[in-house]
Design a protein around this motif. Sequence first.
Motif, mmCIF file in Angstrom:
data_model
loop_
_atom_site.group_PDB
_atom_site.id
_atom_site.type_symbol
_atom_site.label_atom_id
_atom_site.label_comp_id
_atom_site.label_asym_id
_atom_site.label_seq_id
_atom_site.Cartn_x
_atom_site.Cartn_y
_atom_site.Cartn_z
ATOM 1 N N PHE A 126 0.830 -1.211 0.000
ATOM 2 C CA PHE A 126 0.000 0.000 0.000
ATOM 3 C C PHE A 126 0.860 1.254 0.000
ATOM 4 C CE2 PHE A 126 -3.320 2.616 2.524
ATOM 5 C CZ PHE A 126 -3.843 3.136 1.351
ATOM 6 N N ALA A 127 1.835 1.302 -0.908
ATOM 7 C CA ALA A 127 2.727 2.460 -1.013
ATOM 8 C C ALA A 127 3.197 2.548 -2.456
ATOM 9 C CB ALA A 127 3.912 2.329 -0.061
ATOM 10 N N GLY A 128 2.695 3.531 -3.173
ATOM 11 C CA GLY A 128 2.959 3.614 -4.598
ATOM 12 C C GLY A 128 4.425 3.698 -4.952
ATOM 13 N N GLN B 252 -0.050 1.683 10.988
ATOM 14 C CA GLN B 252 -0.118 1.107 9.646
ATOM 15 C C GLN B 252 -1.101 1.855 8.750
ATOM 16 O OE1 GLN B 252 2.152 -1.319 8.815
ATOM 17 N NE2 GLN B 252 2.781 -0.736 10.886
ATOM 18 N N THR B 253 -1.920 2.705 9.336
ATOM 19 C CA THR B 253 -2.881 3.465 8.526
ATOM 20 C C THR B 253 -2.264 4.730 7.918
ATOM 21 O OG1 THR B 253 -3.667 4.717 10.459
ATOM 22 C CG2 THR B 253 -4.800 2.648 9.940
ATOM 23 N N VAL B 254 -1.011 4.989 8.211
ATOM 24 C CA VAL B 254 -0.383 6.215 7.720
ATOM 25 C C VAL B 254 -0.090 6.117 6.226
ATOM 26 C CG1 VAL B 254 1.675 7.653 7.833
ATOM 27 C CG2 VAL B 254 0.632 6.841 9.929
ATOM 28 N N VAL B 255 -0.611 7.056 5.475
ATOM 29 C CA VAL B 255 -0.181 7.319 4.100
ATOM 30 C C VAL B 255 0.056 8.819 4.016
ATOM 31 C CG1 VAL B 255 -1.349 5.352 3.048
ATOM 32 C CG2 VAL B 255 -2.575 7.504 3.291
ATOM 33 N N ASP B 256 0.716 9.252 2.972
ATOM 34 C CA ASP B 256 1.181 10.639 2.913
ATOM 35 C C ASP B 256 0.055 11.654 3.096
ATOM 36 O OD1 ASP B 256 4.164 10.321 1.978
ATOM 37 O OD2 ASP B 256 2.989 8.933 0.781
#
Length: 232
Positions: free
Chosen positions: A59-61, A114-118
């Motif tokens: 889950f990280a482009g 784990q829910t952290v995205v930019d």
Amino acid sequence: MPSRPEPRGEDRRASFQAGARAAIPYASVGALLSMSFGVLARDAGFPVAAVIVMSAVVFAGSAQFAAVAILAGGGSAGAAIAAAALMNSRFLPMGVALGPSLPGPPLLRAAQGQTVVDASWAMANRGDGTFDRWFLFGSTAPQYVTWMTGTTVGALGGNLLGDTSRFGFDAIYPMFFLALLIAEIKDRRTAAVAGAGALVALSLVEVAPAGLPVLAASLVALWGLRRQEPSR
């Protein structure tokens, strides 16, 4: 560091819903980006199941695109993992900043992290050193759904889309991060820090391994932001 009382009941729900609404533009872009990833990964010879599982777990482009590019170019799995780890190194300082706003024992806090995205991290930042974790959860949820949906569509229907550059998909990823950066620039000093980080990354991108320019730019940004703190 400043702290705030943990919201309860309706406040949590309202914050979660506000996060979900705020994330709609990013989730929409993420669907297109992940579709592009699904197509590229299939073109590189990845099985459909592997493409979908990779998006579900990573889950990280940036990390996913880097890993696929290295493996498609004949690189080893170890090199792909190392590059992906470097690309995701930005989450280390982000996690350090977020940590005090996550309640519970270490394992529970790690699970919440784990829910952290930019985009979610940036939007959940209250600007006073604390983060709204329910806003964070809410803004990540639709992004995960569209990321998985786009990956699945790209992996299963990539042959119908063909060369994704025809649709401008190759420009989506840098523009996504540029939008996040612009939103975080609030004064001349943060603009200067952002500019310094960008110059460092650009100077290294042609000569350094994948991910190292991002790490170097992150270190520059951390140093610059540390310099902003008032002396005690």
